[in-house]
Write a protein that holds these residues in place. Structure first.
Motif, PDB file in Angstrom:
ATOM      1  N   SER A   6       0.826  -1.207   0.000  1.00  0.00           N
ATOM      2  CA  SER A   6       0.000   0.000   0.000  1.00  0.00           C
ATOM      3  C   SER A   6       0.859   1.255   0.000  1.00  0.00           C
ATOM      4  O   SER A   6       0.617   2.203  -0.771  1.00  0.00           O
ATOM      5  CB  SER A   6      -0.928  -0.001   1.225  1.00  0.00           C
ATOM      6  OG  SER A   6      -1.827  -1.080   1.182  1.00  0.00           O
ATOM      7  N   LEU A   7       1.870   1.289   0.858  1.00  0.00           N
ATOM      8  CA  LEU A   7       2.692   2.493   0.964  1.00  0.00           C
ATOM      9  C   LEU A   7       3.595   2.662  -0.255  1.00  0.00           C
ATOM     10  O   LEU A   7       3.786   3.784  -0.748  1.00  0.00           O
ATOM     11  CB  LEU A   7       3.515   2.438   2.251  1.00  0.00           C
ATOM     12  CG  LEU A   7       2.679   2.445   3.544  1.00  0.00           C
ATOM     13  CD1 LEU A   7       3.582   2.375   4.766  1.00  0.00           C
ATOM     14  CD2 LEU A   7       1.770   3.668   3.617  1.00  0.00           C
ATOM     15  N   LEU A   8       4.141   1.561  -0.774  1.00  0.00           N
ATOM     16  CA  LEU A   8       4.969   1.666  -1.973  1.00  0.00           C
ATOM     17  C   LEU A   8       4.135   2.105  -3.176  1.00  0.00           C
ATOM     18  O   LEU A   8       4.631   2.822  -4.060  1.00  0.00           O
ATOM     19  CB  LEU A   8       5.647   0.328  -2.262  1.00  0.00           C
ATOM     20  CG  LEU A   8       6.753  -0.081  -1.295  1.00  0.00           C
ATOM     21  CD1 LEU A   8       7.191  -1.521  -1.553  1.00  0.00           C
ATOM     22  CD2 LEU A   8       7.954   0.858  -1.402  1.00  0.00           C
ATOM     23  N   ALA A   9       2.879   1.685  -3.214  1.00  0.00           N
ATOM     24  CA  ALA A   9       2.024   2.046  -4.346  1.00  0.00           C
ATOM     25  C   ALA A   9       1.556   3.488  -4.293  1.00  0.00           C
ATOM     26  O   ALA A   9       1.462   4.157  -5.329  1.00  0.00           O
ATOM     27  CB  ALA A   9       0.808   1.118  -4.380  1.00  0.00           C
ATOM     28  N   LEU A  10       1.267   3.983  -3.097  1.00  0.00           N
ATOM     29  CA  LEU A  10       0.556   5.256  -2.967  1.00  0.00           C
ATOM     30  C   LEU A  10       1.453   6.444  -2.641  1.00  0.00           C
ATOM     31  O   LEU A  10       0.992   7.587  -2.703  1.00  0.00           O
ATOM     32  CB  LEU A  10      -0.521   5.127  -1.877  1.00  0.00           C
ATOM     33  CG  LEU A  10      -1.573   4.037  -2.132  1.00  0.00           C
ATOM     34  CD1 LEU A  10      -2.512   3.904  -0.935  1.00  0.00           C
ATOM     35  CD2 LEU A  10      -2.359   4.315  -3.408  1.00  0.00           C
ATOM     36  N   LEU A  11       2.724   6.195  -2.319  1.00  0.00           N
ATOM     37  CA  LEU A  11       3.617   7.281  -1.919  1.00  0.00           C
ATOM     38  C   LEU A  11       4.703   7.525  -2.955  1.00  0.00           C
ATOM     39  O   LEU A  11       5.128   6.608  -3.667  1.00  0.00           O
ATOM     40  CB  LEU A  11       4.278   6.954  -0.576  1.00  0.00           C
ATOM     41  CG  LEU A  11       3.351   6.830   0.631  1.00  0.00           C
ATOM     42  CD1 LEU A  11       4.138   6.360   1.841  1.00  0.00           C
ATOM     43  CD2 LEU A  11       2.649   8.158   0.911  1.00  0.00           C
ATOM     44  N   GLU A  12       5.168   8.758  -2.994  1.00  0.00           N
ATOM     45  CA  GLU A  12       6.314   9.141  -3.817  1.00  0.00           C
ATOM     46  C   GLU A  12       7.265   9.972  -2.971  1.00  0.00           C
ATOM     47  O   GLU A  12       6.866  10.526  -1.925  1.00  0.00           O
ATOM     48  CB  GLU A  12       5.854   9.938  -5.039  1.00  0.00           C
ATOM     49  CG  GLU A  12       5.022   9.123  -6.020  1.00  0.00           C
ATOM     50  CD  GLU A  12       4.639   9.928  -7.255  1.00  0.00           C
ATOM     51  OE1 GLU A  12       4.938  11.147  -7.287  1.00  0.00           O
ATOM     52  OE2 GLU A  12       4.055   9.335  -8.174  1.00  0.00           O
ATOM     53  N   PRO A  13       8.527  10.078  -3.390  1.00  0.00           N
ATOM     54  CA  PRO A  13       9.461  10.932  -2.649  1.00  0.00           C
ATOM     55  C   PRO A  13       8.917  12.352  -2.500  1.00  0.00           C
ATOM     56  O   PRO A  13       8.373  12.930  -3.448  1.00  0.00           O
ATOM     57  CB  PRO A  13      10.722  10.900  -3.521  1.00  0.00           C
ATOM     58  CG  PRO A  13      10.658   9.561  -4.203  1.00  0.00           C
ATOM     59  CD  PRO A  13       9.197   9.340  -4.478  1.00  0.00           C
ATOM     60  N   GLY A  14       9.019  12.863  -1.294  1.00  0.00           N
ATOM     61  CA  GLY A  14       8.501  14.193  -0.990  1.00  0.00           C
ATOM     62  C   GLY A  14       7.169  14.171  -0.276  1.00  0.00           C
ATOM     63  O   GLY A  14       6.780  15.167   0.353  1.00  0.00           O
ATOM     64  N   ASP A  15       6.439  13.047  -0.381  1.00  0.00           N
ATOM     65  CA  ASP A  15       5.170  12.939   0.333  1.00  0.00           C
ATOM     66  C   ASP A  15       5.405  12.815   1.834  1.00  0.00           C
ATOM     67  O   ASP A  15       6.443  12.285   2.277  1.00  0.00           O
ATOM     68  CB  ASP A  15       4.382  11.711  -0.136  1.00  0.00           C
ATOM     69  CG  ASP A  15       3.816  11.871  -1.536  1.00  0.00           C
ATOM     70  OD1 ASP A  15       3.657  13.019  -1.976  1.00  0.00           O
ATOM     71  OD2 ASP A  15       3.528  10.834  -2.177  1.00  0.00           O
ATOM     72  N   GLU A  16       4.434  13.255   2.615  1.00  0.00           N
ATOM     73  CA  GLU A  16       4.466  13.074   4.058  1.00  0.00           C
ATOM     74  C   GLU A  16       3.357  12.121   4.484  1.00  0.00           C
ATOM     75  O   GLU A  16       2.258  12.133   3.914  1.00  0.00           O
ATOM     76  CB  GLU A  16       4.309  14.408   4.783  1.00  0.00           C
ATOM     77  CG  GLU A  16       5.496  15.342   4.594  1.00  0.00           C
ATOM     78  CD  GLU A  16       5.340  16.676   5.317  1.00  0.00           C
ATOM     79  OE1 GLU A  16       6.312  17.445   5.353  1.00  0.00           O
ATOM     80  OE2 GLU A  16       4.226  16.938   5.829  1.00  0.00           O
ATOM     81  N   VAL A  17       3.666  11.308   5.491  1.00  0.00           N
ATOM     82  CA  VAL A  17       2.717  10.338   6.027  1.00  0.00           C
ATOM     83  C   VAL A  17       2.575  10.573   7.523  1.00  0.00           C
ATOM     84  O   VAL A  17       3.568  10.574   8.255  1.00  0.00           O
ATOM     85  CB  VAL A  17       3.200   8.894   5.794  1.00  0.00           C
ATOM     86  CG1 VAL A  17       2.216   7.894   6.401  1.00  0.00           C
ATOM     87  CG2 VAL A  17       3.397   8.631   4.315  1.00  0.00           C
ATOM     88  N   ILE A  18       1.357  10.779   7.969  1.00  0.00           N
ATOM     89  CA  ILE A  18       1.104  10.908   9.404  1.00  0.00           C
ATOM     90  C   ILE A  18       0.840   9.526   9.968  1.00  0.00           C
ATOM     91  O   ILE A  18       0.007   8.775   9.451  1.00  0.00           O
ATOM     92  CB  ILE A  18      -0.094  11.839   9.667  1.00  0.00           C
ATOM     93  CG1 ILE A  18       0.257  13.267   9.223  1.00  0.00           C
ATOM     94  CG2 ILE A  18      -0.494  11.805  11.137  1.00  0.00           C
ATOM     95  CD1 ILE A  18      -0.903  14.221   9.308  1.00  0.00           C
ATOM     96  N   ALA A  19       1.582   9.152  11.019  1.00  0.00           N
ATOM     97  CA  ALA A  19       1.396   7.872  11.693  1.00  0.00           C
ATOM     98  C   ALA A  19       1.251   8.110  13.185  1.00  0.00           C
ATOM     99  O   ALA A  19       1.892   9.007  13.745  1.00  0.00           O
ATOM    100  CB  ALA A  19       2.575   6.946  11.423  1.00  0.00           C
ATOM    101  N   LEU A  20       0.383   7.334  13.809  1.00  0.00           N
ATOM    102  CA  LEU A  20       0.174   7.466  15.246  1.00  0.00           C
ATOM    103  C   LEU A  20       1.308   6.770  15.983  1.00  0.00           C
ATOM    104  O   LEU A  20       1.526   5.566  15.832  1.00  0.00           O
ATOM    105  CB  LEU A  20      -1.179   6.872  15.649  1.00  0.00           C
ATOM    106  CG  LEU A  20      -2.400   7.445  14.941  1.00  0.00           C
ATOM    107  CD1 LEU A  20      -3.673   6.858  15.541  1.00  0.00           C
ATOM    108  CD2 LEU A  20      -2.427   8.966  15.020  1.00  0.00           C
ATOM    109  N   GLU A  21       2.027   7.552  16.757  1.00  0.00           N
ATOM    110  CA  GLU A  21       3.195   7.074  17.491  1.00  0.00           C
ATOM    111  C   GLU A  21       2.787   6.699  18.912  1.00  0.00           C
ATOM    112  O   GLU A  21       2.032   7.445  19.550  1.00  0.00           O
ATOM    113  CB  GLU A  21       4.226   8.211  17.513  1.00  0.00           C
ATOM    114  CG  GLU A  21       5.502   7.919  18.236  1.00  0.00           C
ATOM    115  CD  GLU A  21       6.402   9.156  18.287  1.00  0.00           C
ATOM    116  OE1 GLU A  21       7.503   9.112  17.729  1.00  0.00           O
ATOM    117  OE2 GLU A  21       5.967  10.164  18.887  1.00  0.00           O
TER     118      GLU A  21
END
Length: 388
Positions: free
Chosen positions: A106-121
């Motif tokens: 999912s992440l490899l398909a939907l993300l590109e360099p420069g994108d930001e991803v919010i994740a719950l830490e």
């Protein structure tokens, strides 16, 4: 060679903490309450279904790329029966090599360099590695302890969104804290995703492991979310067959096609005969799921009570396999040092929560124990921990 052999995007990760602590458990003969796998197998009839598939020659060769039709249909039936979410098994369901591959694809398909991803830490360690492999930037929003549970600061979440934010990566029920996001929290996240036109990837592998008054609500069921959400599920945690590595995603045809494009170059296909068995598992009667929750709730309480008697501050989870504890009442502050010394001190292995944080100081005094073990094993672990 002057250039390091390992891709620099992965250089920060090294060996996972699970491998390190499991090796420590084996070396010291300790009870391993670190890694989240059961020490008993799942239902006998589901094991027999896998044997039957092997003998009948179903899945012994490459299964279809999207997964066998029987399992895709069972997943779609599960989502409709449980949550009222209708998915086309032919275009909106994809079978993966466990949830870990579903996350990666999912992440490899939907993300590109420069994108930001919010994740719950704190977050499952593969999230950070997959975001890095995609060349994107992770932006942690920290769940913090409050009145015996971990809570999400919705204002902090909103403030984390920028013009570069591509998606929000959720996990509920949440590993390692045991938090189950509420309807209020999920509604606020959904409204934010719609307002800022964000994708959501949601890891829901513990969906059936919720206790007390908690209830699992898929964010895809909220207004405006089905068309922007990739929902990840798995058989391993629900049916106690973690080694089978059977997971799935449900999403719109467009999102499913995108994820499949990445997935086909990872494993291509996997777990052929086990897919047929999991299709039967998803159709088990409700009594199975009720008994599973009751058994794990009792084990949660057994371990939580023992940890409290041993001097830990305990955050009793609303879901998952895990109990998070605070070691400061024991006069300790460094979870890494504590976990590395615990096998020698009392013959038990746990996981330092700090490994799940970008902000290591936020997780420094917290330690995670798994309770998905036999009751006699948990009783023995509790007895050993009293020596602290």
């Amino acid at each position: 060679m002057t250039r390091p052999l390992l891709n620099r995007r992965l250089a920060e990760f090294g060996t996972t903490i699970f491998a390190e602590m499991s090796a420590l458990a084996a070396r010291t003969g300790s009870i391993n309450l670190g890694q989240g796998f059961p020490d008993t197998d799942g239902p006998e009839e589901i094991r027999e279904a896998a044997v039957r598939a092997l003998r009948d020659g179903r899945g012994n060769q490459y299964p279809p790329g999207p997964g066998v039709p029987e399992l895709r249909t069972a997943v779609a039936e599960h989502q409709l029966k449980r949550y009222g979410l209708a998915y086309d098994p032919d275009t909106e369901v994809l079978i993966t090599a466990g949830a870990t591959e579903a996350i990666a694809a999912s992440l490899l398909a939907l993300l590109e360099p420069g994108d930001e991803v919010i994740a719950l830490e704190p977050y499952y360690d593969s999230y950070a590695a997959c975001i890095a492999m995609a060349g994107a930037t992770r932006v942690p929003v920290t769940l913090r302890p409050h009145e015996g549970a971990y809570v999400l600061d919705l204002d902090e979440l909103r403030a984390a969104v920028t013009d570069r934010t591509r998606l929000i990566l959720l996990n509920t029920p949440h590993n390692p804290t045991g938090t189950v996001l509420t309807r209020t929290e999920l509604t606020a996240i959904a409204e934010l995703a719609v307002a800022r036109d964000l994708l959501v990837v949601t890891d829901e592998v513990y969906e059936h492991l919720v206790f007390d008054d908690a209830a699992h609500l898929p964010i895809a069921s909220l207004p405006g979310m089905r068309e922007r959400t990739v929902t990840i599920g798995s058989a391993g945690k629900t049916f106690s067959f973690t080694g089978w590595k059977v997971g799935w995603i449900t999403a719109t045809p467009e999102l499913t096609s995108a994820v499949r494009s990445a997935k086909q170059f990872l494993t291509y296909v996997s777990s052929g005969p086990f897919q047929y068995a999991v299709a039967e598992a998803l159709r088990l009667p409700e009594t199975y799921f009720d008994a599973l929750r009751a058994d794990l709730r009792a084990k949660r309480d057994l371990l939580s009570d023992g940890l409290e008697r041993a001097g830990f501050a305990v955050y009793r989870p609303a879901g998952t396999y895990f109990v998070t504890t605070d070691i400061r009442p024991l006069g300790e502050t460094d979870g890494f040092a504590f976990c590395r010394s615990l096998p020698e001190r009392c013959g038990v292995v746990a996981i330092p929560n700090a490994v799940f944080y970008d902000h290591r100081e936020e997780g420094a005094p917290f330690v995670r124990f798994a309770f998905c073990k036999r009751s006699d094993v948990l009783e023995q672990a509790v007895s050993r921990l009293q020596g602290l």
